[in-house]
Design an enzyme around this catalytic site. Structure first.
Site, PDB file in Angstrom:
ATOM      1  CE  LYS A 154      -4.450   1.028   0.187  1.00  0.00           C
ATOM      2  NZ  LYS A 154      -5.593   0.231  -0.286  1.00  0.00           N
TER       3      LYS A 154
HETATM    4  P1  NAD Z   1     -12.802   8.393  -2.352  1.00  0.00           P
HETATM    5  O1  NAD Z   1     -11.780   9.408  -2.056  1.00  0.00           O
HETATM    6  O2  NAD Z   1     -13.307   8.225  -3.746  1.00  0.00           O
HETATM    7  O3  NAD Z   1     -14.109   8.640  -1.437  1.00  0.00           O
HETATM    8  C1  NAD Z   1     -14.104   8.803  -0.067  1.00  0.00           C
HETATM    9  C2  NAD Z   1     -15.374   9.587   0.292  1.00  0.00           C
HETATM   10  O4  NAD Z   1     -15.542   9.600   1.714  1.00  0.00           O
HETATM   11  C3  NAD Z   1     -15.312  11.038  -0.168  1.00  0.00           C
HETATM   12  O5  NAD Z   1     -16.541  11.381  -0.767  1.00  0.00           O
HETATM   13  C4  NAD Z   1     -15.082  11.815   1.139  1.00  0.00           C
HETATM   14  O6  NAD Z   1     -15.624  13.109   1.108  1.00  0.00           O
HETATM   15  C5  NAD Z   1     -15.788  10.924   2.138  1.00  0.00           C
HETATM   16  N1  NAD Z   1     -15.263  11.041   3.500  1.00  0.00           N
HETATM   17  C6  NAD Z   1     -13.975  11.076   3.907  1.00  0.00           C
HETATM   18  N2  NAD Z   1     -13.900  11.140   5.233  1.00  0.00           N
HETATM   19  C7  NAD Z   1     -15.178  11.169   5.697  1.00  0.00           C
HETATM   20  C8  NAD Z   1     -15.761  11.227   6.984  1.00  0.00           C
HETATM   21  N3  NAD Z   1     -15.013  11.292   8.073  1.00  0.00           N
HETATM   22  N4  NAD Z   1     -17.112  11.221   7.069  1.00  0.00           N
HETATM   23  C9  NAD Z   1     -17.886  11.147   5.958  1.00  0.00           C
HETATM   24  N5  NAD Z   1     -17.378  11.066   4.714  1.00  0.00           N
HETATM   25  C10 NAD Z   1     -16.045  11.091   4.580  1.00  0.00           C
HETATM   26  O7  NAD Z   1     -12.231   7.031  -1.766  1.00  0.00           O
HETATM   27  P2  NAD Z   1     -12.646   5.542  -2.163  1.00  0.00           P
HETATM   28  O8  NAD Z   1     -11.734   5.077  -3.218  1.00  0.00           O
HETATM   29  O9  NAD Z   1     -14.127   5.457  -2.337  1.00  0.00           O
HETATM   30  O10 NAD Z   1     -12.200   4.772  -0.824  1.00  0.00           O
HETATM   31  C11 NAD Z   1     -13.026   4.745   0.326  1.00  0.00           C
HETATM   32  C12 NAD Z   1     -12.595   3.598   1.225  1.00  0.00           C
HETATM   33  O11 NAD Z   1     -12.654   2.376   0.475  1.00  0.00           O
HETATM   34  C13 NAD Z   1     -11.153   3.678   1.745  1.00  0.00           C
HETATM   35  O12 NAD Z   1     -11.102   3.090   3.027  1.00  0.00           O
HETATM   36  C14 NAD Z   1     -10.384   2.820   0.767  1.00  0.00           C
HETATM   37  O13 NAD Z   1      -9.184   2.306   1.319  1.00  0.00           O
HETATM   38  C15 NAD Z   1     -11.402   1.728   0.526  1.00  0.00           C
HETATM   39  N6  NAD Z   1     -11.184   0.970  -0.723  1.00  0.00           N
HETATM   40  C16 NAD Z   1     -11.164   1.601  -1.931  1.00  0.00           C
HETATM   41  C17 NAD Z   1     -10.980   0.848  -3.089  1.00  0.00           C
HETATM   42  C18 NAD Z   1     -11.027   1.463  -4.472  1.00  0.00           C
HETATM   43  O14 NAD Z   1     -11.025   0.702  -5.455  1.00  0.00           O
HETATM   44  N7  NAD Z   1     -11.098   2.771  -4.616  1.00  0.00           N
HETATM   45  C19 NAD Z   1     -10.783  -0.532  -2.994  1.00  0.00           C
HETATM   46  C20 NAD Z   1     -10.819  -1.144  -1.743  1.00  0.00           C
HETATM   47  C21 NAD Z   1     -11.018  -0.380  -0.622  1.00  0.00           C
END
Ligand code: NAD
Length: 467
Positions: free
Chosen positions: A104
């Site tokens: 990561k």
């Molecule tokens: P992203 O940046 O696209 O979206 C995150 C969203 O959460 C944003 O809209 C942000 O405004 C909101 N946010 C952040 N902190 C917040 C809080 N405290 N309260 C409410 N909303 C909040 O990110 P993503 O890619 O959707 O990733 C989100 C989670 O999923 C992370 O934990 C990431 O590690 C996990 N994840 C992502 C992927 C992927 O393919 N993108 C894969 C596996 C896991």
């Protein structure tokens, strides 16, 4: 008890599963620890000044290579966080049978403070620093999008890697989550949210699973609270509401909470957010700024923002039957125990959000094979299906409608194959856990069973090498 940091939390969960296993403490130690973490500080001249950025790439386990894991852009990025996330990647890829180790990365940056051109320069420089040490490489270390990054950043990364490695025929495979015309795969952007949907569907297919959570029926009409409407949360909420009839009653975002007991129209809310209008002006629900919306009563809670949001301070107030961990590490180890004692069922991150890395795997395979899925077979399959229908009409006296003909004959496109492969992998991952719990009921919960299965798989790898 003091709240633990992210990697301590992951270790507690690991140790809980390990305590049921007959493995030597030395081997368990080898599996648990993070192999290496590279920290880089680099300067980029922006707005007439040199700005110094700090980035990380943690390699948790190289028992299989390349190692795989996203790159996160956020101010909160730190060494402990990337190491915990890298560990989860190792266990996740083991659980869903992917040929990768876990890694990561992250960059301490507030992306909203820089324009696209500036982020491009920062990303290219970060890529250069990683590439110098093979920390971005088709056969060694393959990043992907995570919080704060997406197709755009992956496009710059692959382009920068290509500049540095002109003769590497596999250069497209150095990152996944790229735009399709740069070697990406259809369905990668939606993959993690789509995987969350497939896991929810799989849960509701099995009475034993539903009984654990005291839920009945199917997803239709189920009340869901979602935290974070970014890539993962948006796709999960959209598919579950539009295709499965679930009602998204609460969406929690950084700058407010939207509630609508009749169900929020997710596409309208997302378009409103993209438009840049204040959340308070959204007309499709009641908007507030209260801090305790995670404890809204619902059937399913989907944290899809970040780690540690359900913790010692709020776990007692959670009023849901089922938590599907779309984010990585949203429930701390202390909260996990509180929720277990309350009877809340949790589908752990390492299964629930595996969809992203599963489709990343398909993309990487496509890149190293240099051919898109279905290219060889599609027309041949269509010709054979046409032959069969023609024969049934000519000799069997049957008559097929145009629609049936089209649905039956049309060969699979890349997106169809990706979705089918994802669905299969997510279901199989869940089956591993379900079967293990049936065989070893003492494991009690899905998370412990998932860790058990992942650790067992990695231990088998080492034992095959005589360790
Ligand atoms: P992203 O940046 O696209 O979206 C995150 C969203 O959460 C944003 O809209 C942000 O405004 C909101 N946010 C952040 N902190 C917040 C809080 N405290 N309260 C409410 N909303 C909040 O990110 P993503 O890619 O959707 O990733 C989100 C989670 O999923 C992370 O934990 C990431 O590690 C996990 N994840 C992502 C992927 C992927 O393919 N993108 C894969 C596996 C896991």
């Amino acid at each position: 008890m003091k709240e633990l940091n992210f990697s301590q939390s992951v270790d507690v969960m690991f140790n809980r599963a390990a305590s049921y296993m007959d493995l030597s403490p030395k081997l368990l130690e080898k599996i648990r620890v993070c192999n290496a973490t590279y920290t880089v500080r680099f300067g980029v001249k922006l707005r007439d000044e040199v700005h110094t950025f700090t980035g990380y790439r943690a390699i948790h386990s190289e028992h299989k290579e390349p190692v795989k894991g996203g790159i996160r852009y956020a101010l909160s990025v730190n060494q402990d966080e990337v190491e915990a996330l890298a560990a989860l990647m190792t266990y996740k890829t083991a659980l869903v049978d992917l040929p990768f180790g876990g890694s990561k990365g992250g960059l301490c940056i507030d992306p909203s403070k820089w324009n696209a051109e500036e982020i491009e320069r920062i990303t290219r420089r970060f890529t250069f620093e990683l590439a110098k040490r093979d920390l971005i490489h088709p056969s060694q270390n393959v990043p992907a999008p995570d919080m704060g990054t997406g197709e755009r950043e992956m496009a710059w990364m692959v382009d920068e890697y290509r500049r540095l490695n002109r003769t590497d025929i596999d250069s497209a495979a150095c990152v996944t989550g790229k735009p399709v015309h740069l070697g990406g795969i259809n369905g990668r952007t939606e993959a993690t949210g789509r995987g969350v949907q497939y896991i929810a569907q799989e849960f509701f297919r099995h009475n034993d699973d539903k009984k654990r959570a005291k839920l009945r029926g199917d997803l239709d009409g189920k009340k869901i609270v979602v935290q974070g409407l970014g890539n993962v949360g948006y796709h999960a909420a959209k598919f579950l509401s539009e295709e499965d009839g679930a009602k998204i009653i609460t969406v929690i975002e950084r700058d407010g909470v939207v509630r609508n007991t009749k169900g929020i129209n997710i596409e309208n809310l997302k378009q409103h957010m993209i438009s840049g209008e204040p959340l308070a002006d959204f007309k499709g629900g009641k908007v507030s700024t209260d801090a305790d919306a995670l404890s809204d009563e619902c059937d399913i809670l989907i944290p899809a923002a970040m780690e540690g949001v359900i913790n010692k301070s709020n776990a007692h107030n959670i009023k849901t039957k089922l938590i599907i961990e779309a984010a990585n590490g949203p429930v701390t180890a202390i909260a996990d125990k509180v929720l277990r004692d309350k009877g809340v069922v949790i589908i752990p991150d390492m299964l629930a959000n595996a969809g992203g890395v599963v489709v990343s795997y398909f993309e990487w395979v496509k890149n190293v094979n240099h051919i898109r899925f279905g290219r060889l077979q599609r027309r041949r399959e269509e010709n054979k299906a046409t032959l069969l229908l023609d024969a049934l009409e000519d000799q069997g006296g049957l008559k097929f409608t145009k629609k049936f003909r089209r649905d039956y004959v049309d060969g699979a496109e890349e997106l169809d194959l990706v979705r089918a492969g994802l669905d299969d992998t997510m279901r199989e991952g869940f089956t591993h856990i379900r079967d293990l719990l049936a065989e070893k009921p003492e494991l009690e919960d899905y998370r412990t069973a998932a860790f058990y299965r992942a650790i067992d798989d990695i231990a088998l790898h080492y034992r095959s090498l005589g360790l």
